[in-house]
Design an enzyme around this catalytic site. Structure first.
Site, PDB file in Angstrom:
ATOM      1  N   LEU A 174       0.294  -1.223   0.335  1.00  0.00           N
ATOM      2  CA  LEU A 174      -0.104  -0.049  -0.260  1.00  0.00           C
ATOM      3  C   LEU A 174       0.574   0.878   0.366  1.00  0.00           C
ATOM      4  O   LEU A 174       1.962   0.687   0.374  1.00  0.00           O
ATOM      5  CB  LEU A 174      -0.939   0.494   1.125  1.00  0.00           C
ATOM      6  CG  LEU A 174      -2.353  -1.410   0.762  1.00  0.00           C
ATOM      7  CD1 LEU A 174      -2.609  -0.895   2.799  1.00  0.00           C
ATOM      8  CD2 LEU A 174      -3.198  -1.104   0.237  1.00  0.00           C
ATOM      9  N   ALA A 175       0.421   2.196  -0.303  1.00  0.00           N
ATOM     10  CA  ALA A 175       1.014   3.038  -0.550  1.00  0.00           C
ATOM     11  C   ALA A 175       1.616   3.797   1.074  1.00  0.00           C
ATOM     12  O   ALA A 175       3.185   4.025   0.977  1.00  0.00           O
ATOM     13  CB  ALA A 175       0.635   5.091  -0.424  1.00  0.00           C
ATOM     14  N   GLU A 176       1.270   3.468   2.957  1.00  0.00           N
ATOM     15  CA  GLU A 176       1.959   3.614   3.731  1.00  0.00           C
ATOM     16  C   GLU A 176       0.992   2.357   4.205  1.00  0.00           C
ATOM     17  O   GLU A 176       0.176   2.350   4.484  1.00  0.00           O
ATOM     18  CB  GLU A 176       1.557   5.375   3.779  1.00  0.00           C
ATOM     19  CG  GLU A 176       3.126   5.784   4.305  1.00  0.00           C
ATOM     20  CD  GLU A 176       3.008   6.620   3.370  1.00  0.00           C
ATOM     21  OE1 GLU A 176       4.685   6.380   3.553  1.00  0.00           O
ATOM     22  OE2 GLU A 176       2.459   6.590   2.728  1.00  0.00           O
ATOM     23  N   THR A 177       2.309   2.085   4.952  1.00  0.00           N
ATOM     24  CA  THR A 177       1.886   1.065   6.512  1.00  0.00           C
ATOM     25  C   THR A 177       2.481   2.082   7.738  1.00  0.00           C
ATOM     26  O   THR A 177       3.724   3.009   8.042  1.00  0.00           O
ATOM     27  CB  THR A 177       2.274   0.021   6.325  1.00  0.00           C
ATOM     28  OG1 THR A 177       2.101  -0.700   5.579  1.00  0.00           O
ATOM     29  CG2 THR A 177       2.235  -1.368   7.450  1.00  0.00           C
ATOM     30  N   THR A 209       7.044   3.400   3.307  1.00  0.00           N
ATOM     31  CA  THR A 209       6.322   3.213   1.795  1.00  0.00           C
ATOM     32  C   THR A 209       6.643   0.803   1.615  1.00  0.00           C
ATOM     33  O   THR A 209       7.432   0.809   2.187  1.00  0.00           O
ATOM     34  CB  THR A 209       6.552   4.183   0.778  1.00  0.00           C
ATOM     35  OG1 THR A 209       7.627   3.465   0.305  1.00  0.00           O
ATOM     36  CG2 THR A 209       5.882   5.507   0.319  1.00  0.00           C
TER      37      THR A 209
END
Length: 266
Positions: free
Chosen positions: A44-47, A63
């Site tokens: 995903l774009a961010e964790t 990222t």
């Protein structure tokens, strides 16, 4: 080792919109290598990782390819998940981060970030042909460009922004982090965000980018509050306010997934 993980959509307007973020809350920090491996797996774009055993609670963002020093949508997501899990005593939360103290509070049906403003760098006096080629637009579509935390390209129209057809390999050579593209729009302003060097070809909604976009548009539009929209496929909706050296960025969070991951002990 089993870890609870939530995936929620930030800056959304209904299901399957906004930007998904995976939220993991622990009482002790995980090893950096493990945090990056989980983020790569999530893709995903961010964790985002919140450590509640520290005072103030710390927050970090990864990222699929690297750690970043500021992330808006995942911070909004983290506040929402902390509240849903009953970990907040009130309607706000303060984090320590690589970008300094960050605060989030309830705002109507959503949440509002309090982030440091990041001014644009100098306007670039360059031949814009290679930038236009990388973005997949015409040279005449580009009004100006600025250097800074990311390369910021200002287009003349929303239609030109919608019509971009980026060459991501070429974009990766324009800036070592990201390229944000913005234009006046049917909302006060609109934007798209490309970060192939961070493992994100196009980010659905990029809260941190508005710490630069809002100071620019506040001066240009001559007002301190604006509605913004990110024109990704999923779409993003933000309300931004410039408050001296801070930018307040508000949006709604939609739940998507609650679960548990299993990772090896390191």
């Amino acid at each position: 080792m089993r870890l609870a993980m939530d995936v929620v959509n930030a800056f959304a307007r209904g299901p399957f919109s906004g930007n998904p973020a995976a939220v993991i809350i622990t009482d002790k920090p995980l090893p950096d290598k493990q945090m990056q491996a989980i983020a790569a797996q999530n893709n995903l774009a961010e964790t985002v990782y919140v450590v509640t055993g520290e005072t103030p609670w710390s927050i970090r963002w990864f990222t699929p390819a690297r750690e970043v020093d500021l992330c808006g949508h995942a911070t909004l997501a983290a506040a929402y998940v902390l509240a849903e899990r009953g970990l907040l005593e009130g309607d706000d939360v303060a984090f320590s981060s690589a970008s300094g103290p960050l605060a989030v509070k309830r705002h109507g049906d959503g949440w509002q970030l309090d982030f440091p403003a990041r001014l644009t760098g100098p306007a670039l006096d360059v031949e814009v042909g290679h930038i236009a080629s990388a973005l997949g637009c015409q040279k005449d579509d580009i009004e100006t460009c600025f250097d800074g935390v990311q390369l910021m390209v200002v287009l003349k129209t929303e239609a030109a922004l919608l019509a971009l057809n980026p060459d991501f390999r070429a974009l990766s050579r324009l800036h070592d982090f990201a390229v944000v593209v913005t234009a006046p729009g049917s909302d006060d302003f609109v934007a798209r965000f490309f970060a192939p060097n961070a493992g994100i070809d196009e980010d659905p909604v990029t809260g941190s980018a508005y710490t630069t976009l809002m100071p620019y548009w506040a001066e240009r539009l001559q007002r301190t509050s604006s509605k913004a929209r990110q024109l990704s496929v999923r779409g993003g909706w933000l309300e931004c306010t410039l408050a001296d050296t801070r930018v307040l960025i508000a949006g709604v969070v939609e739940p998507y997934l609650q679960g548990e991951i299993q990772v090896p002990e390191l």
